[in-house]
Design a protein around this motif. Structure first.
Motif, PDB file in Angstrom:
ATOM      1  N   TYR A 146     -15.221  -9.635   0.787  1.00  0.00           N
ATOM      2  CA  TYR A 146     -14.407  -8.940  -0.213  1.00  0.00           C
ATOM      3  C   TYR A 146     -12.980  -9.478  -0.145  1.00  0.00           C
ATOM      4  CZ  TYR A 146     -11.910  -5.081  -2.519  1.00  0.00           C
ATOM      5  OH  TYR A 146     -11.117  -4.338  -3.341  1.00  0.00           O
ATOM      6  N   ALA A 147     -12.407  -9.793  -1.302  1.00  0.00           N
ATOM      7  CA  ALA A 147     -11.027 -10.282  -1.348  1.00  0.00           C
ATOM      8  C   ALA A 147     -10.336  -9.688  -2.560  1.00  0.00           C
ATOM      9  CB  ALA A 147     -10.999 -11.809  -1.423  1.00  0.00           C
ATOM     10  N   THR A 148      -9.062  -9.344  -2.390  1.00  0.00           N
ATOM     11  CA  THR A 148      -8.295  -8.766  -3.481  1.00  0.00           C
ATOM     12  C   THR A 148      -6.826  -9.093  -3.300  1.00  0.00           C
ATOM     13  OG1 THR A 148      -7.898  -6.722  -4.733  1.00  0.00           O
ATOM     14  CG2 THR A 148      -7.873  -6.557  -2.340  1.00  0.00           C
ATOM     15  N   THR A 149      -6.032  -8.802  -4.324  1.00  0.00           N
ATOM     16  CA  THR A 149      -4.595  -9.037  -4.254  1.00  0.00           C
ATOM     17  C   THR A 149      -3.929  -7.919  -3.464  1.00  0.00           C
ATOM     18  OG1 THR A 149      -4.648 -10.135  -6.405  1.00  0.00           O
ATOM     19  CG2 THR A 149      -2.493  -9.396  -5.607  1.00  0.00           C
ATOM     20  N   ASP A 150      -3.021  -8.297  -2.587  1.00  0.00           N
ATOM     21  CA  ASP A 150      -2.266  -7.317  -1.810  1.00  0.00           C
ATOM     22  C   ASP A 150      -1.320  -6.568  -2.751  1.00  0.00           C
ATOM     23  OD1 ASP A 150      -0.676  -5.868  -0.110  1.00  0.00           O
ATOM     24  OD2 ASP A 150      -0.250  -7.516   1.261  1.00  0.00           O
ATOM     25  N   PRO A 151      -1.455  -5.246  -2.882  1.00  0.00           N
ATOM     26  CA  PRO A 151      -0.580  -4.499  -3.792  1.00  0.00           C
ATOM     27  C   PRO A 151       0.892  -4.556  -3.391  1.00  0.00           C
ATOM     28  CG  PRO A 151      -1.846  -3.006  -2.400  1.00  0.00           C
ATOM     29  CD  PRO A 151      -2.414  -4.369  -2.197  1.00  0.00           C
ATOM     30  N   ASP A 152       1.178  -4.903  -2.143  1.00  0.00           N
ATOM     31  CA  ASP A 152       2.563  -4.987  -1.667  1.00  0.00           C
ATOM     32  C   ASP A 152       3.145  -6.392  -1.780  1.00  0.00           C
ATOM     33  OD1 ASP A 152       2.559  -2.277  -0.991  1.00  0.00           O
ATOM     34  OD2 ASP A 152       1.613  -2.716   0.944  1.00  0.00           O
ATOM     35  N   GLY A 153       2.319  -7.331  -2.211  1.00  0.00           N
ATOM     36  CA  GLY A 153       2.801  -8.709  -2.345  1.00  0.00           C
ATOM     37  C   GLY A 153       1.951  -9.461  -3.339  1.00  0.00           C
ATOM     38  N   GLU A 154       2.504  -9.797  -4.516  1.00  0.00           N
ATOM     39  CA  GLU A 154       1.723 -10.358  -5.616  1.00  0.00           C
ATOM     40  C   GLU A 154       1.042 -11.671  -5.249  1.00  0.00           C
ATOM     41  OE1 GLU A 154       4.019 -10.696  -9.119  1.00  0.00           O
ATOM     42  OE2 GLU A 154       4.399  -8.538  -9.305  1.00  0.00           O
TER      43      GLU A 154
END
Length: 284
Positions: A205-213
């Motif tokens: 699973y991989a996603t964008t860090d909400p604290d760093g675009e």
């Protein structure tokens, strides 16, 4: 590019909506001509929208890349009609053959499921970039795939004299591993219990860090955690652009779900293991 297109075209869409509201009174007074008037209003306001789509999709002096071309073809009726070789031969899955000779008849056949998103089927996610930048590509098939019927409606495009043109359409049933995958995915996308049973033991699973675009968060999920993370899956009728990827013999199929206005993309990687398909990776 896509985000810029939608920002520039938003005022035109608002103008179209306002024009339709202002025409309601006249429409009621002239019921006999209501359908014709509505079509005329939409076409008049959409013509500005469609011209802007064409202008932004094809900067002057640039060769036609198929990814730019098909975006314009889907969204611009005038451009669409110019790039169809009429009469257009059409073959149904039962072998029946016919021709269509007008843009109106073609639009009734070319039922693109959504302007908000599209999907693609690849054997490797890296093929997307190769396809988008390939100036040597000369043939491609745009597919509308009915998952319940396991039927593909394929539109064959060919580039001649530097320009893309639609020259035929055929409906058919897929073969080989692709047919098996589409049957599997139709159930996977609509049956939550089957979906749970069709996950890899450990799902990447991989996603964008909400604290760093620019940062990515990567990890693994166990099947019992999937329900908390799973997105809304494409189902019913999905799209694909076949530019030569060997899906009929693939042991891995990557489904890309791409948002045309948001620029977001979900990537689902399925692998054929031990006699069945499994979702082994999900990224957004």
């Amino acid at each position: 590019m896509i985000r810029r297109i939608w920002v520039l075209l938003l005022p035109l869409l608002m103008l179209a909506a306002a024009s339709c509201r202002n025409g309601q009174t006249e429409k009621q007074e002239l019921e006999a001509d209501s359908t014709e008037m509505a079509d005329s209003l939409v076409l008049d306001t959409l013509s500005e929208f469609e011209e802007k789509v064409e202008e932004l999709s094809f900067p002057k002096g640039r060769a036609e890349v198929f990814s730019d071309f098909i975006f314009t073809f889907v969204n611009n009726r005038r451009f669409q009609a110019e790039r169809i070789k009429f009469p257009l031969p059409m073959e149904e899955a039962d072998g029946t053959q016919r021709e269509i000779t007008s843009g109106r008849d073609f639009r009734a056949d070319f039922q693109w499921p959504s302007r908000e998103e599209y999907t693609m089927l690849l054997t490797d996610a890296g093929q997307m970039e190769d396809y988008q930048n390939d100036l040597d590509l000369s043939e491609a098939e745009v597919q509308l795939i009915s998952l319940p019927a396991s039927t593909i409606r394929g539109y064959q495009f060919r580039r001649t004299a530097g320009k893309w043109q639609l020259f035929s359409r055929r409906s058919y049933h897929p073969d080989g591993r692709l047919a098996d995958f589409l049957r599997f995915y139709n159930r996977f996308s609509t049956d939550s219990l089957f979906q749970q049973e069709s996950l890899a033991d450990v799902l990447r699973y991989a996603t964008t860090d909400p604290d760093g675009e620019q940062e990515r968060l990567e990890g693994t999920l166990h099947p019992d955690q999937w329900s908390a993370f799973r997105p809304e899956l494409p189902q019913g009728v999905i799209t694909n652009i076949n530019f030569g990827q060997p899906l009929e013999h693939a042991d891995q199929i990557v489904l890309l779900q791409c948002g045309t206005s948001s620029g977001m993309m979900d990537t689902y990687t399925f692998r054929f293991e031990r006699g069945g398909w499994k979702l082994v990776s999900y990224e957004n």
